[in-house]
Design a protein around this motif. Structure first.
Motif, PDB file in Angstrom:
ATOM      1  N   PRO A 128       0.772  -1.194   0.017  1.00  0.00           N
ATOM      2  CA  PRO A 128       0.118  -0.091  -0.095  1.00  0.00           C
ATOM      3  C   PRO A 128       0.957   1.171   0.029  1.00  0.00           C
ATOM      4  CG  PRO A 128      -0.017  -1.130   2.219  1.00  0.00           C
ATOM      5  CD  PRO A 128       0.815  -1.974   1.295  1.00  0.00           C
ATOM      6  N   LEU A 129       0.309   2.283  -0.608  1.00  0.00           N
ATOM      7  CA  LEU A 129       1.084   3.847  -0.570  1.00  0.00           C
ATOM      8  C   LEU A 129       0.238   4.200   0.253  1.00  0.00           C
ATOM      9  CD1 LEU A 129       3.192   5.688  -1.662  1.00  0.00           C
ATOM     10  CD2 LEU A 129       1.548   5.996  -3.499  1.00  0.00           C
ATOM     11  N   VAL A 130       0.776   5.163   1.201  1.00  0.00           N
ATOM     12  CA  VAL A 130       0.233   6.224   2.063  1.00  0.00           C
ATOM     13  C   VAL A 130       0.812   7.490   1.795  1.00  0.00           C
ATOM     14  CG1 VAL A 130      -0.140   6.910   4.567  1.00  0.00           C
ATOM     15  CG2 VAL A 130      -0.146   4.470   3.932  1.00  0.00           C
ATOM     16  N   ILE A 131       0.094   8.591   1.778  1.00  0.00           N
ATOM     17  CA  ILE A 131       0.646  10.087   1.047  1.00  0.00           C
ATOM     18  C   ILE A 131      -0.092  11.025   2.259  1.00  0.00           C
ATOM     19  CG2 ILE A 131       0.526  11.718  -0.548  1.00  0.00           C
ATOM     20  CD1 ILE A 131       0.101   9.332  -2.531  1.00  0.00           C
TER      21      ILE A 131
ATOM     22  N   THR B 116     -14.530  13.091   5.971  1.00  0.00           N
ATOM     23  CA  THR B 116     -15.005  12.775   4.777  1.00  0.00           C
ATOM     24  C   THR B 116     -14.233  11.917   3.798  1.00  0.00           C
ATOM     25  OG1 THR B 116     -16.203  14.791   4.521  1.00  0.00           O
ATOM     26  CG2 THR B 116     -15.757  13.779   2.653  1.00  0.00           C
ATOM     27  N   VAL B 117     -14.777  10.784   3.442  1.00  0.00           N
ATOM     28  CA  VAL B 117     -14.050   9.854   2.581  1.00  0.00           C
ATOM     29  C   VAL B 117     -14.427  10.078   1.029  1.00  0.00           C
ATOM     30  CG1 VAL B 117     -13.199   7.390   2.224  1.00  0.00           C
ATOM     31  CG2 VAL B 117     -14.073   8.553   4.645  1.00  0.00           C
ATOM     32  N   SER B 118     -13.275  10.032   0.333  1.00  0.00           N
ATOM     33  CA  SER B 118     -13.519  10.116  -1.002  1.00  0.00           C
ATOM     34  C   SER B 118     -12.885   8.940  -1.826  1.00  0.00           C
ATOM     35  CB  SER B 118     -13.059  11.388  -1.789  1.00  0.00           C
ATOM     36  OG  SER B 118     -11.843  11.474  -1.286  1.00  0.00           O
ATOM     37  N   GLY B 119     -13.156   8.755  -3.087  1.00  0.00           N
ATOM     38  CA  GLY B 119     -12.365   7.890  -3.860  1.00  0.00           C
ATOM     39  C   GLY B 119     -13.147   6.932  -4.446  1.00  0.00           C
ATOM     40  N   ASN B 120     -12.812   5.433  -4.469  1.00  0.00           N
ATOM     41  CA  ASN B 120     -13.511   4.300  -4.963  1.00  0.00           C
ATOM     42  C   ASN B 120     -13.455   3.294  -4.233  1.00  0.00           C
ATOM     43  OD1 ASN B 120     -10.897   3.312  -5.370  1.00  0.00           O
ATOM     44  ND2 ASN B 120     -11.045   3.051  -7.521  1.00  0.00           N
ATOM     45  N   ARG B 121     -13.186   3.306  -2.947  1.00  0.00           N
ATOM     46  CA  ARG B 121     -13.468   2.160  -1.909  1.00  0.00           C
ATOM     47  C   ARG B 121     -14.574   2.378  -1.042  1.00  0.00           C
ATOM     48  NH1 ARG B 121      -8.038   0.513   0.729  1.00  0.00           N
ATOM     49  NH2 ARG B 121      -9.372  -0.932   1.534  1.00  0.00           N
ATOM     50  N   ASP B 122     -15.607   1.755  -1.405  1.00  0.00           N
ATOM     51  CA  ASP B 122     -17.107   1.889  -1.316  1.00  0.00           C
ATOM     52  C   ASP B 122     -17.294   1.324   0.159  1.00  0.00           C
ATOM     53  OD1 ASP B 122     -17.825   3.071  -3.662  1.00  0.00           O
ATOM     54  OD2 ASP B 122     -18.602   1.148  -4.388  1.00  0.00           O
ATOM     55  N   GLU B 123     -16.475   0.384   0.504  1.00  0.00           N
ATOM     56  CA  GLU B 123     -16.769   0.001   1.998  1.00  0.00           C
ATOM     57  C   GLU B 123     -16.168   1.044   2.906  1.00  0.00           C
ATOM     58  OE1 GLU B 123     -12.498  -0.953   0.920  1.00  0.00           O
ATOM     59  OE2 GLU B 123     -14.229  -0.863  -0.205  1.00  0.00           O
ATOM     60  N   LEU B 124     -15.173   1.669   2.706  1.00  0.00           N
ATOM     61  CA  LEU B 124     -14.698   2.818   3.703  1.00  0.00           C
ATOM     62  C   LEU B 124     -15.567   4.021   3.562  1.00  0.00           C
ATOM     63  CD1 LEU B 124     -10.900   2.576   2.651  1.00  0.00           C
ATOM     64  CD2 LEU B 124     -12.006   1.879   4.804  1.00  0.00           C
TER      65      LEU B 124
ATOM     66  N   GLU C 216      -5.718   6.377  12.581  1.00  0.00           N
ATOM     67  CA  GLU C 216      -6.780   5.345  12.657  1.00  0.00           C
ATOM     68  C   GLU C 216      -7.387   5.238  11.063  1.00  0.00           C
ATOM     69  OE1 GLU C 216      -8.250   5.870  17.093  1.00  0.00           O
ATOM     70  OE2 GLU C 216      -9.277   7.091  15.585  1.00  0.00           O
ATOM     71  N   SER C 217      -7.585   6.156  10.342  1.00  0.00           N
ATOM     72  CA  SER C 217      -8.104   6.247   9.038  1.00  0.00           C
ATOM     73  C   SER C 217      -6.952   5.533   8.350  1.00  0.00           C
ATOM     74  CB  SER C 217      -8.154   7.552   8.660  1.00  0.00           C
ATOM     75  OG  SER C 217      -9.168   8.302   9.247  1.00  0.00           O
ATOM     76  N   ILE C 218      -5.802   5.623   8.047  1.00  0.00           N
ATOM     77  CA  ILE C 218      -5.109   4.946   7.576  1.00  0.00           C
ATOM     78  C   ILE C 218      -4.984   3.419   7.550  1.00  0.00           C
ATOM     79  CG2 ILE C 218      -2.372   4.634   6.933  1.00  0.00           C
ATOM     80  CD1 ILE C 218      -2.103   7.402   7.491  1.00  0.00           C
ATOM     81  N   THR C 219      -5.055   3.118   9.041  1.00  0.00           N
ATOM     82  CA  THR C 219      -5.252   1.579   9.563  1.00  0.00           C
ATOM     83  C   THR C 219      -6.579   1.139   8.953  1.00  0.00           C
ATOM     84  OG1 THR C 219      -4.044   2.040  11.485  1.00  0.00           O
ATOM     85  CG2 THR C 219      -5.465   0.182  11.674  1.00  0.00           C
ATOM     86  N   ALA C 220      -7.524   1.849   8.848  1.00  0.00           N
ATOM     87  CA  ALA C 220      -8.876   1.080   8.329  1.00  0.00           C
ATOM     88  C   ALA C 220      -8.686   1.019   6.663  1.00  0.00           C
ATOM     89  CB  ALA C 220      -9.910   2.368   8.386  1.00  0.00           C
ATOM     90  N   ALA C 221      -7.778   1.730   6.059  1.00  0.00           N
ATOM     91  CA  ALA C 221      -7.734   1.571   4.700  1.00  0.00           C
ATOM     92  C   ALA C 221      -6.624   0.679   4.240  1.00  0.00           C
ATOM     93  CB  ALA C 221      -7.524   2.938   4.085  1.00  0.00           C
ATOM     94  N   THR C 222      -5.613   0.184   5.175  1.00  0.00           N
ATOM     95  CA  THR C 222      -4.671  -0.575   4.846  1.00  0.00           C
ATOM     96  C   THR C 222      -4.277  -1.546   5.849  1.00  0.00           C
ATOM     97  OG1 THR C 222      -2.854   0.725   6.314  1.00  0.00           O
ATOM     98  CG2 THR C 222      -3.476   1.607   3.945  1.00  0.00           C
ATOM     99  N   GLY C 223      -4.834  -1.728   6.853  1.00  0.00           N
ATOM    100  CA  GLY C 223      -4.477  -2.760   7.847  1.00  0.00           C
ATOM    101  C   GLY C 223      -3.081  -2.332   8.521  1.00  0.00           C
ATOM    102  N   MET C 224      -2.458  -1.368   8.219  1.00  0.00           N
ATOM    103  CA  MET C 224      -1.186  -1.107   8.915  1.00  0.00           C
ATOM    104  C   MET C 224      -1.643  -0.666  10.503  1.00  0.00           C
ATOM    105  SD  MET C 224       0.400  -1.816   6.129  1.00  0.00           S
ATOM    106  CE  MET C 224       2.273  -1.676   6.982  1.00  0.00           C
ATOM    107  N   LEU C 225      -0.604  -1.094  11.186  1.00  0.00           N
ATOM    108  CA  LEU C 225      -0.602  -0.641  12.694  1.00  0.00           C
ATOM    109  C   LEU C 225       0.410   0.269  12.950  1.00  0.00           C
ATOM    110  CD1 LEU C 225      -1.373  -4.218  14.120  1.00  0.00           C
ATOM    111  CD2 LEU C 225      -2.921  -2.618  13.449  1.00  0.00           C
ATOM    112  N   PHE C 226       0.131   1.243  13.928  1.00  0.00           N
ATOM    113  CA  PHE C 226       0.864   2.409  14.006  1.00  0.00           C
ATOM    114  C   PHE C 226       1.068   2.507  15.554  1.00  0.00           C
ATOM    115  CE2 PHE C 226      -0.744   3.213   9.677  1.00  0.00           C
ATOM    116  CZ  PHE C 226       0.526   3.295   9.121  1.00  0.00           C
ATOM    117  N   PRO C 227       2.289   2.884  16.258  1.00  0.00           N
ATOM    118  CA  PRO C 227       2.270   3.339  17.534  1.00  0.00           C
ATOM    119  C   PRO C 227       1.606   4.728  17.785  1.00  0.00           C
ATOM    120  CG  PRO C 227       4.269   3.620  16.473  1.00  0.00           C
ATOM    121  CD  PRO C 227       3.790   2.945  15.476  1.00  0.00           C
TER     122      PRO C 227
END
Length: 306
Positions: free
Chosen positions: A22-25, A149-157, A214-225
């Motif tokens: 995944p790419l996070v920006i 507000t979530v945009s893009g094409n990931r309807d589940e998010l 938390e939003s990045i985690t929801a989209a990618t499954g990555m875990l952060f401290p």
């Protein structure tokens, strides 16, 4: 359009980077309410193991007169030039899972060419999904969780997380353009725009950074401290509450924001948490005037971090 490949230097080739990451920006641009993107970018760079993958050319993309680099002047000479950086890194989350992280400034110039360069990079490293974060000021209360507000094409998010879905015209940033191009190409992408209390927009609001992570985690499954940010956020909010409790007018204004927020979240006919029945925005001036004392104290205190 000139060759997009000439905008960047490759440090790690695709042979050195696992495919399908995944790419996070997070790019700082004309607005970063609560310092959310800046905090998250610096936090991830400080906390996580990482290596440079791609470095962009500042002289092509940055307006130095608008965002002047910092120089360190030591009595008689310049000892350091703090060069801005716009870099894709190979990073690893808290449990060692790899991902790509693009941080730095939003380009001032050549948006189409920059986006074309990112599309090349996404294809070159076989990126699986692209997630980006942004933060804007909204008349919402600090006593409620920060909405997105979530945009893009990931309807589940979008269905599960997007609390405000306006039909409107807004000033765009370069990541909106990237998202548009990725959506056209069918690449999985999601943009999270945090709705930060407008009277805290000019602060470094740790809770906004936590929501971004938390939003990045929801989209990618990555875990952060996030322990340090959460602790700073609790202290920050406690000090704001001290100000609110000591001022009746401030408490009333915050209460009004709470009522409108809660009504909206309960599917009240109000069209959004931003306006009342007459379409008027609650003024931030009264809240800002009281919080100015708090922020001035916070920034000047000798025994508290800025």
């Amino acid at each position: 359009m000139r060759n997009p490949t000439e905008l960047y230097t490759v440090v790690l080739t695709e042979a050195d980077v696992p495919a399908g990451l995944p790419l996070v920006i997070g790019l700082t641009g004309f607005v970063d309410s609560g310092g959310a993107v800046g905090q998250v970018s610096q936090y991830l760079i400080d906390e996580l193991e990482h290596r440079d993958v791609v470095v962009f050319d500042n002289d092509e993309l940055l307006d130095y007169r608008a965002r002047r680099p910092i120089l360190v002047f030591d009595e008689t000479r310049i000892t350091e030039f703090r060069r801005p950086a716009l870099t894709v890194r190979l990073a690893h989350d808290e449990i060692g899972a790899p991902f790509l992280l693009l941080t730095g400034y939003e380009p001032d110039f050549q948006w189409e060419r920059f986006v074309a360069a990112l599309l090349e990079i996404i294809e070159r490293y076989a990126v699986a999904s692209t997630t980006w974060v942004h933060a804007i000021p909204m008349p919402v209360p600090h006593t409620r969780g920060i909405g997105v507000t979530v945009s893009g094409n990931r309807d589940e998010l979008i269905e599960s997380l997007s609390v405000w879905r306006p039909r409107t015209q807004v000033p765009g940033n370069v990541l909106h353009l990237l998202e548009h191009r990725l959506t056209q190409a069918g690449h999985p992408t999601a943009g999270f725009v945090l709705l930060v209390p407008h009277y805290l927009a000019d602060t470094e609001f740790p809770s906004a950074a936590v929501t971004a992570l938390e939003s990045i985690t929801a989209a990618t499954g990555m875990l952060f401290p996030t322990d340090r940010l959460r602790a700073e956020g609790r202290e920050f909010l406690a000090r704001i509450e001290d100000q609110v409790e000591g001022n009746t007018e401030l408490a009333r204004l915050v209460g009004t924001l709470e009522e409108r927020h809660d009504s909206y979240m309960e599917d009240n006919p109000l069209r959004s948490p931003l306006t009342d029945e007459d379409g008027e925005l609650p003024s931030a001036d009264a809240i800002a005037a009281e919080l100015e004392k708090f922020l001035a104290h916070r920034q000047s205190s000798d025994d508290e971090p800025r």
